[in-house]
Design a protein around this motif. Structure first.
Motif, mmCIF file in Angstrom:
data_model
loop_
_atom_site.group_PDB
_atom_site.id
_atom_site.type_symbol
_atom_site.label_atom_id
_atom_site.label_comp_id
_atom_site.label_asym_id
_atom_site.label_seq_id
_atom_site.Cartn_x
_atom_site.Cartn_y
_atom_site.Cartn_z
ATOM 1 N N PHE A 168 0.815 -1.267 -0.134
ATOM 2 C CA PHE A 168 0.064 0.047 0.043
ATOM 3 C C PHE A 168 0.865 1.361 0.017
ATOM 4 C CE2 PHE A 168 1.271 -0.584 4.072
ATOM 5 C CZ PHE A 168 1.104 0.688 4.939
ATOM 6 N N GLU A 169 0.502 2.155 -0.784
ATOM 7 C CA GLU A 169 1.112 3.586 -0.935
ATOM 8 C C GLU A 169 2.669 3.405 -0.699
ATOM 9 O OE1 GLU A 169 -0.867 5.826 2.144
ATOM 10 O OE2 GLU A 169 -2.825 5.408 1.169
ATOM 11 N N GLY A 170 3.342 2.521 -1.488
ATOM 12 C CA GLY A 170 4.585 2.396 -1.430
ATOM 13 C C GLY A 170 5.394 1.723 -0.263
ATOM 14 N N ASP A 171 4.275 1.176 0.537
ATOM 15 C CA ASP A 171 4.954 0.645 1.696
ATOM 16 C C ASP A 171 4.201 -0.943 1.848
ATOM 17 O OD1 ASP A 171 6.382 0.149 4.333
ATOM 18 O OD2 ASP A 171 5.271 1.945 5.014
ATOM 19 N N THR A 172 4.809 -1.809 2.716
ATOM 20 C CA THR A 172 4.495 -3.202 3.024
ATOM 21 C C THR A 172 4.429 -3.422 4.303
ATOM 22 O OG1 THR A 172 5.574 -3.635 0.871
ATOM 23 C CG2 THR A 172 4.779 -5.581 2.206
ATOM 24 N N ILE A 173 3.465 -4.014 4.714
ATOM 25 C CA ILE A 173 3.277 -4.600 5.999
ATOM 26 C C ILE A 173 2.425 -6.102 6.011
ATOM 27 C CG2 ILE A 173 0.869 -3.721 6.785
ATOM 28 C CD1 ILE A 173 2.273 -2.788 9.353
ATOM 29 N N SER A 174 2.639 -6.850 7.225
ATOM 30 C CA SER A 174 1.991 -8.013 7.267
ATOM 31 C C SER A 174 0.803 -7.988 8.570
ATOM 32 C CB SER A 174 2.866 -9.211 7.167
ATOM 33 O OG SER A 174 3.539 -9.091 8.414
ATOM 34 N N THR A 175 -0.026 -8.804 8.281
ATOM 35 C CA THR A 175 -0.786 -9.200 9.122
ATOM 36 C C THR A 175 -1.365 -10.595 9.337
ATOM 37 O OG1 THR A 175 -2.976 -8.327 10.483
ATOM 38 C CG2 THR A 175 -2.937 -8.425 8.151
ATOM 39 N N GLN A 176 -1.828 -11.151 10.383
ATOM 40 C CA GLN A 176 -2.092 -12.844 10.327
ATOM 41 C C GLN A 176 -3.189 -13.011 11.369
ATOM 42 O OE1 GLN A 176 1.614 -14.765 10.985
ATOM 43 N NE2 GLN A 176 1.838 -13.863 13.167
ATOM 44 N N THR A 177 -3.726 -14.229 11.142
ATOM 45 C CA THR A 177 -4.930 -14.775 11.990
ATOM 46 C C THR A 177 -4.741 -16.432 11.748
ATOM 47 O OG1 THR A 177 -7.202 -14.875 12.776
ATOM 48 C CG2 THR A 177 -6.582 -14.855 10.135
ATOM 49 N N ARG A 178 -5.560 -16.899 12.617
ATOM 50 C CA ARG A 178 -5.570 -18.630 12.423
ATOM 51 C C ARG A 178 -7.097 -19.059 12.267
ATOM 52 N NH1 ARG A 178 -3.024 -21.635 17.421
ATOM 53 N NH2 ARG A 178 -4.449 -21.205 18.844
ATOM 54 N N ILE A 179 -7.243 -20.184 11.502
ATOM 55 C CA ILE A 179 -8.375 -20.789 11.985
ATOM 56 C C ILE A 179 -8.185 -22.396 12.188
ATOM 57 C CG2 ILE A 179 -9.627 -19.261 10.310
ATOM 58 C CD1 ILE A 179 -9.303 -21.443 8.053
ATOM 59 N N GLU A 180 -9.242 -22.833 12.888
ATOM 60 C CA GLU A 180 -8.987 -24.404 13.059
ATOM 61 C C GLU A 180 -9.961 -25.167 12.415
ATOM 62 O OE1 GLU A 180 -9.127 -26.965 17.363
ATOM 63 O OE2 GLU A 180 -10.196 -24.994 17.361
ATOM 64 N N VAL A 181 -9.321 -26.309 11.870
ATOM 65 C CA VAL A 181 -10.235 -27.239 10.676
ATOM 66 C C VAL A 181 -10.391 -28.561 11.295
ATOM 67 C CG1 VAL A 181 -10.239 -27.950 8.260
ATOM 68 C CG2 VAL A 181 -8.918 -25.674 8.936
ATOM 69 N N ALA A 182 -11.505 -28.855 11.280
ATOM 70 C CA ALA A 182 -12.027 -30.470 12.004
ATOM 71 C C ALA A 182 -12.307 -31.178 10.750
ATOM 72 C CB ALA A 182 -13.097 -30.251 12.801
ATOM 73 N N ALA A 183 -12.505 -32.647 11.127
ATOM 74 C CA ALA A 183 -12.847 -33.594 10.022
ATOM 75 C C ALA A 183 -14.035 -33.058 9.359
ATOM 76 C CB ALA A 183 -12.807 -34.853 10.634
ATOM 77 N N ALA A 184 -14.733 -33.484 8.330
ATOM 78 C CA ALA A 184 -15.836 -33.178 7.692
ATOM 79 C C ALA A 184 -17.118 -34.103 7.916
ATOM 80 C CB ALA A 184 -15.520 -33.482 5.935
ATOM 81 N N ILE A 185 -16.662 -35.371 8.647
ATOM 82 C CA ILE A 185 -17.648 -36.261 8.749
ATOM 83 C C ILE A 185 -17.595 -36.647 10.166
ATOM 84 C CG2 ILE A 185 -18.823 -38.751 8.303
ATOM 85 C CD1 ILE A 185 -17.666 -38.240 5.286
ATOM 86 N N ALA A 186 -18.521 -36.884 10.775
ATOM 87 C CA ALA A 186 -18.755 -37.465 12.215
ATOM 88 C C ALA A 186 -18.531 -38.774 12.375
ATOM 89 C CB ALA A 186 -20.087 -37.076 12.852
ATOM 90 N N PRO A 187 -17.715 -39.403 13.466
ATOM 91 C CA PRO A 187 -17.225 -40.662 13.266
ATOM 92 C C PRO A 187 -18.390 -41.459 13.864
ATOM 93 C CG PRO A 187 -16.390 -39.417 15.341
ATOM 94 C CD PRO A 187 -17.000 -38.532 14.282
ATOM 95 N N LYS A 188 -18.456 -42.785 13.236
ATOM 96 C CA LYS A 188 -19.509 -43.781 13.408
ATOM 97 C C LYS A 188 -18.857 -44.778 14.643
ATOM 98 C CE LYS A 188 -17.415 -46.534 9.629
ATOM 99 N NZ LYS A 188 -17.972 -47.047 8.393
ATOM 100 N N LEU A 189 -20.190 -45.433 15.178
ATOM 101 C CA LEU A 189 -19.636 -46.163 16.586
ATOM 102 C C LEU A 189 -19.544 -47.388 16.049
ATOM 103 C CD1 LEU A 189 -19.357 -46.180 19.561
ATOM 104 C CD2 LEU A 189 -21.913 -46.583 19.640
ATOM 105 N N LEU A 190 -18.358 -48.058 16.193
ATOM 106 C CA LEU A 190 -18.342 -49.507 15.973
ATOM 107 C C LEU A 190 -18.767 -50.766 16.996
ATOM 108 C CD1 LEU A 190 -14.759 -49.522 14.470
ATOM 109 C CD2 LEU A 190 -16.788 -49.278 13.270
ATOM 110 N N LYS A 191 -19.101 -51.829 16.639
ATOM 111 C CA LYS A 191 -19.683 -52.944 17.599
ATOM 112 C C LYS A 191 -18.593 -53.934 17.567
ATOM 113 C CE LYS A 191 -24.556 -52.233 16.651
ATOM 114 N NZ LYS A 191 -25.668 -52.870 16.257
ATOM 115 N N TYR A 192 -18.410 -54.778 18.480
ATOM 116 C CA TYR A 192 -17.511 -55.684 18.813
ATOM 117 C C TYR A 192 -18.165 -57.110 19.411
ATOM 118 C CZ TYR A 192 -17.050 -54.301 23.652
ATOM 119 O OH TYR A 192 -17.204 -54.075 24.892
#
Length: 349
Positions: A100-124
């Motif tokens: 911007f306007e002959g200058d440079t600067i950085s900014t940052q954030t973060r996001i948390e990513v989880a699995a797309a599908i809920a786990p199923k319950l197995l039997k035994y």
């Protein structure tokens, strides 16, 4: 001279503070709108980012990075849409480099990513119940050519052994030195690999004789918990949500996945076992096993073993911690730290 030195010191200090204040003021020019960021995202989501231009500066362009990898660039303050499909579960650190306007600067954030599908319950179903050594503080549990290998923990009582699965008694073992707290084991190419908890050191043995071959230092500052292999690489848990991929020849950690369900990370992954292309993992302090996709870290299924824990009668018994897949019968042997029983189970959808 002292007055002169004092003047120089004060002058430099004032200039340093002044430069710092200017930099700090500049950092406030731009920022991500944190109010628009959700607490957690699905691995199939697309996240739209637009920078806040707090001082109405003229932005020439913005380059966006995810985990220090350049993703894209936009003209002006254009919208950046980040597709999470195929991205690593866990935290994605997002950085914007603003021109911007002959200058440079950085900014940052973060996001948390989880699995797309809920786990199923197995039997035994329980196929057999066997005795288990109540003095065995089980940390590793694995079949090698139909021989049950077991490792134990605690300083002064740690060992790696061959165990008669029908009686729970060891018939060949190698003790660790008093200072080591033994952890998980796995067998690859006729070699036993064993971790230690906080000693930052692992051991390799001849699988036939249990004679030590060498020791190796940990590649990173992590703890040793569970260990397994896929026939080519080793996989190590460290008590967090991470499972590390290890080169067995160099013992270097070359990659990792973060273990997540569809709504949260799974911390304290403990003893692990490779079964039919998946990682089965004990979760510390939980009488359950998570079935983990080794490529993504997504928990695809859960096996609730609280009913087995209720059958363990000795008061000294601690957490479920032992998974050994027996290929000849396609069954799984499970036990725990100081359990008086081991269970052979068959798992179904």
């Amino acid at each position: 001279m002292r007055v002169h030195n004092l003047f120089i010191t004060t002058f430099l200090a004032l200039n340093i503070v002044g430069c710092g204040d200017k930099q700090k003021d500049k950092e406030g020019f731009f920022g991500f709108d944190e109010s628009a960021i959700k607490p957690i995202y699905s691995a199939t989501d697309k996240v739209d980012f637009t920078l806040l231009n707090n001082n109405s500066k003229t932005i020439d362009s913005v380059i966006y990075f995810a985990n220090n990898e350049r993703i894209t660039s936009v003209k002006g303050n254009g919208k950046f849409s980040f597709d999470l499909n195929g991205k690593k579960l866990g935290y994605q650190n997002i950085k914007a480099l603003v021109y911007f306007e002959g200058d440079t600067i950085s900014t940052q954030t973060r996001i948390e990513v989880a699995a797309a599908i809920a786990p199923k319950l197995l039997k035994y179903t329980v196929v057999n119940t066997y005795d288990h050594d109540v003095n065995a503080f089980t940390q590793g549990y694995e079949f090698y050519k139909d021989t049950l290998m077991e490792s134990t923990g605690r300083e002064g009582t740690s060992y790696v052994a061959k165990t008669d699965y029908k009686t729970g008694k060891t018939y060949q073992k190698t003790d660790l030195n008093q200072q080591y707290f033994g952890e998980g084991i796995t067998v690859l190419n006729d070699k036993i690999y064993q971790l230690t908890w906080q000693n930052a050191e692992g051991f390799i043995y001849d699988a036939k004789t249990l004679k030590p071959i060498k020791s190796f230092p940990y590649d990173k500052k992590i703890e040793g918990w569970g260990l397994t292999n896929d026939g080519k690489y080793l996989y190590q848990s460290d008590g967090t949500e991470k499972i590390w991929k290890m080169d067995p020849e160099s013992q270097k950690l070359i990659d990792h996945v973060n273990v997540y369900t569809n709504d949260s990370k799974i911390k304290s992954v403990n003893e692990i076992e490779w079964i039919n292309g998946k990682i089965y993992g004990n979760i510390w302090q939980k009488d359950a096993i998570a079935v983990i996709n080794p490529q993504t870290g997504a928990v695809e299924a859960v096996l609730d073993l609280t009913a087995l824990r209720a059958k363990v009668t000795n008061k000294e018994a601690e957490v479920l911690n032992g998974i050994a897949f027996r290929k000849t019968t396609n069954t799984i042997f499970v036990t725990g730290k100081n359990w008086n029983k081991a269970f052979e189970i068959r798992v179904q959808e």
